[in-house]
Every structure is written in structure tokens, then in C-alpha cells.
Scaffold this motif. Structure first.
Motif, short mmCIF file in Angstrom:
data_model
loop_
_atom_site.label_atom_id
_atom_site.label_comp_id
_atom_site.label_asym_id
_atom_site.label_seq_id
_atom_site.Cartn_x
_atom_site.Cartn_y
_atom_site.Cartn_z
N ASN A 103 0.83 -1.22 0.00
CA ASN A 103 0.00 0.00 0.00
C ASN A 103 0.86 1.28 0.00
O ASN A 103 0.48 2.30 -0.54
CB ASN A 103 -1.01 0.01 1.15
N VAL A 104 2.08 1.18 0.57
CA VAL A 104 2.99 2.33 0.54
C VAL A 104 3.48 2.54 -0.90
O VAL A 104 3.52 3.68 -1.39
CB VAL A 104 4.20 2.11 1.50
N ALA A 105 3.79 1.43 -1.57
CA ALA A 105 4.24 1.52 -2.97
C ALA A 105 3.15 2.17 -3.83
O ALA A 105 3.43 3.05 -4.66
CB ALA A 105 4.58 0.14 -3.50
N GLU A 106 1.91 1.77 -3.59
CA GLU A 106 0.79 2.33 -4.36
C GLU A 106 0.66 3.84 -4.09
O GLU A 106 0.38 4.62 -4.99
CB GLU A 106 -0.53 1.64 -4.01
N MET A 114 1.86 9.60 -6.51
CA MET A 114 2.56 10.89 -6.59
C MET A 114 3.36 10.89 -7.89
O MET A 114 4.54 10.53 -7.91
CB MET A 114 3.52 11.07 -5.42
N SER A 115 2.71 11.27 -8.95
CA SER A 115 3.35 11.13 -10.26
C SER A 115 4.02 12.43 -10.71
O SER A 115 4.24 12.66 -11.89
CB SER A 115 2.31 10.69 -11.28
N GLU A 116 4.36 13.28 -9.74
CA GLU A 116 4.98 14.56 -10.10
C GLU A 116 6.29 14.37 -10.85
O GLU A 116 7.00 13.37 -10.66
CB GLU A 116 5.21 15.40 -8.84
N PHE A 166 11.36 14.03 -5.35
CA PHE A 166 12.30 14.11 -4.24
C PHE A 166 11.82 13.07 -3.24
O PHE A 166 10.91 13.33 -2.45
CB PHE A 166 12.25 15.53 -3.66
N SER A 167 12.42 11.87 -3.33
CA SER A 167 11.79 10.75 -2.63
C SER A 167 11.76 10.90 -1.12
O SER A 167 10.81 10.46 -0.48
CB SER A 167 12.40 9.42 -3.05
N SER A 211 7.91 11.10 3.29
CA SER A 211 7.38 11.75 4.46
C SER A 211 5.95 12.23 4.22
O SER A 211 5.08 12.13 5.07
CB SER A 211 8.31 12.91 4.80
N TRP A 212 5.72 12.75 3.02
CA TRP A 212 4.42 13.34 2.70
C TRP A 212 3.29 12.30 2.74
O TRP A 212 2.19 12.58 3.19
CB TRP A 212 4.49 13.99 1.31
#
Ligand code: UDP
Ligand code: MG
Length: 311
Positions: A165-168, A173-175, A179-180, A185-186
Motif C-alpha cells: 500500500n505504501v508503494a501504491e 505521486m506522479s509529479e 524528491f523521494s 514523508s508526505w
């Protein structure tokens, strides 16, 4: 598939095979299935042919090779890797063996035994770099934590393992300007930070020179904070206020004390100072505008020329 290893590779010809072997050794007998998702980020050396060799020879392993049409950067490579992996758990790990696959097992163990955590991130126990570099990095984190809404862990690398679910969430966030550290964090989720000892690079050299790091740091700030824009406004406001006060002083001195100000140097200095300040602020605005402009074009984060996969 239990675990996906997402491995960005840029000019790693002498590392990819050893990396593969070391992972196979570390995961042998652990009783779970895993896959490799290698992303060849437009390497100029033999990386792609070595990856193809692995893909063709090690048919017993689950290997996917995504090859970019050019160098798009590690951030894009991570994104492509996440797009092309299917594991319930995903690990981001470098190809140069600075990060040991055994640590991935440790991370996996934490995720399975401590279900309250969604992500385990490794931070460098002892930094193996010059004290000047460490000083700059510490300074950068202080600044970005002051400026942005997201909280960044100072030493945490992008060596991490997380649930699907974190990967999804990251994929959402397809910006374009990625800035990983900020993205991690976001998106939130519970992250456990564990120390790890960073190894010497197996072969090849780091792609992160000082200039590149500074550029990355600045783009990280603008990607996760709009405060520099308001700072520009404050500076402008302050300068205006100071000039009004100064004007009043001049008028009072002229009327009540009959003192005329002469001062060619003062004027030149002030013009230069405020000219510089204005350009500086316009520069800040410009950098945001540039990002908005690029993002508005909706360009893809990467372009894959070739994808090898048996899935
Ligand atoms: N990398 C990449 N694209 C780039 C630069 C680096 O995919 O444009 C990969 C690189 O192959 C390695 C990882 O990102 O697997 C980390 O890079 P590097 O080892 O140069 O960084 P360092 O460990 O020195 O921070
Ligand atoms: Mg490295």
C-alpha cells in the motif's frame, strides 16, 4: 510474490552480477519468493548487456529489466521500478552493494513481526564521508525541516522496505520533479528507522558529486515548500519599511535641522543592494514558475525503451 527488490542501475556494469549473487546467497533457504526489478537508467557502459545476460541465464530467478531510453535519474528509476514490481513487500536498494541484502531481511522481519509499521527505513550508522559533506547535509536537513511542511529524518537514505500500500501511495505521486525523501514523508504511514552500516562501493564510482547534491537539495526544498516565496515577500516588505523610515529621517533632517544629504556612494550601494535583492526574489519565483511550467506539460517521469519480463 512476497518481496520485490527495486534496483536502480546507472553505469553499474561491474556490480549487477555480484549484486544478484549476493542477494541469492542472502535469501537462500529463507523460504519465500522474491523478484528483482532492475532499472537500467540509460547506462553508458555494459550494464544493460550484463542485466540481459542475467535475465537470459538465471531463468530460475524472477528478473525484470526495465531499460530507459536515456538517463532520467535515480528518482525516475525508483518510480519505474515500483510501477513494474508485484511484491507484497518492496525494497529499494542500490546496485553497488553499499547496502547489504541481509539488512533487507532484517527490515522484512520487522514488517512481519511489528504490524504497526508500514515501512522500515535504514539510516547510516556512521557516515563514511568527509566531515564537510556531513556538515552540509546536516545543514540542509535543518533548513528543509524549517521550511517545509514535511519532516525529514536527517540520515535516512532511500534504502527501505515497505508494504504494497505504501508503494501504491508513492505511485500516486506522479509529479515530474521527484524528491523521494519528501515523498516518503508526505504520504505518511508508520515508518521505523533502523541503523545500518553503509559499505564501501563494490566497483565504479558515486554519481553524486557535490554540485549535483546541492542542486538536488535545492530542488527538494522547492518541491516540498513554498515558504521561499513568502520569504521573498517578507524581505520585500522589510526593505520597503526600512526605506520609508529612512525617507522620514531625511525629511526631518532637511526641514528641522537644515541638513542636506549628500552621498553618491550611499545611493549607488542602495541601488545595487535593492537591485540584487529584487533579482534574487525574482529568481526564487522563477524557479517555482519553471517547475510549474515543466509540470504543466505533463511529461512522463521516464520513458522505457525496453522491458524484459517473464510475467
Ligand atoms: N543511480 C541511477 N541513476 C542515476 C544515478 C544513480 O539509477 O542517475 C543509481 C546507481 O546506479 C546506484 C544508486 O542509484 O544503484 C545510488 O547511486 P550512487 O551509488 O552513485 O549514490 P551514493 O551511494 O554515492 O549516494
Ligand atoms: Mg552508492
Amino acid at each position: 510474490m512476497k518481496l520485490s527488490l527495486v534496483v536502480p542501475c546507472y553505469n553499474e556494469q561491474d556490480n549487477v552480477e555480484l549484486f544478484y549473487e549476493e542477494c541469492v546467497k542472502a535469501f537462500a533457504g529463507k523460504g519465500f519468493d522474491y523478484e528483482f526489478v532492475f532499472v537500467n537508467d540509460g547506462s553508458k557502459d555494459e550494464t544493460l548487456s550484463r542485466l540481459k545476460k542475467l535475465y537470459n541465464e538465471k531463468t530460475e530467478s524472477n528478473i525484470t529489466v526495465v531499460s530507459f531510453s536515456r538517463n532520467f535519474g535515480k528518482e525516475s528509476a525508483i518510480y519505474a521500478g515500483l510501477k513494474n514490481c508485484v511484491g507484497d513487500y518492496v525494497s529499494l536498494i542500490d546496485a553497488d552493494l553499499q547496502q547489504r541484502p541481509e539488512v533487507v531481511l532484517e527490515m522484512l522481519d520487522i514488517l512481519e513481526t511489528e504490524p504497526e509499521y508500514d515501512c522500515v527505513a535504514a539510516y547510516q550508522d556512521k557516515r563514511k564521508e568527509s566531515s564537510i559533506m556531513t556538515g552540509f547535509k546536516t545543514g540542509f536537513y535543518k533548513v528543509i525541516n524549517m521550511l517545509s511542511e514535511v519532516e525529514l529524518h536527517a540520515d535516512a537514505s532511500d534504502f527501505r522496505t515497505f508494504k504494497r500500500n505504501v508503494a501504491e501511495a508513492i505511485l500516486q505521486m506522479s509529479e515530474y520533479h521527484r524528491f523521494s525523501k519528501g515523498i516518503f514523508s508526505w504520504i505518511g504511514f508508520n515508518t521505523k528507522f533502523i541503523p545500518y552500516e553503509v559499505q564501501e562501493r563494490n566497483a565504479g564510482e558515486t554519481k553524486w558529486g557535490f554540485r549535483k547534491l546541492v542542486k538536488y537539495a535545492l530542488s527538494g526544498i522547492s518541491a516540498f515548500s513554498t515558504k521561499p516565496l513568502s520569504i521573498a515577500t517578507y524581505i520585500g516588505g522589510l526593505a520597503t519599511f526600512a526605506s520609508i523610515v529612512y525617507l522620514i529621517v531625511v525629511i526631518i533632517q532637511r526641514i528641522f535641522f537644515n541638513q542636506a544629504f549628500s552621498g553618491y556612494a550611499t545611493i549607488v550601494t542602495l541601488i545595487l543592494f535593492f537591485g540584487g535583492l529584487q533579482l534574487f526574489c525574482i529568481g526564487i519565483i522563477g524557479s517555482y514558475l519553471a517547475k510549474t511550467y515543466i509540470q504543466s506539460k505533463g511529461r512522463p517521469v521516464y520513458i522505457a525503451k525496453e522491458i524484459l519480463s517473464r510475467r
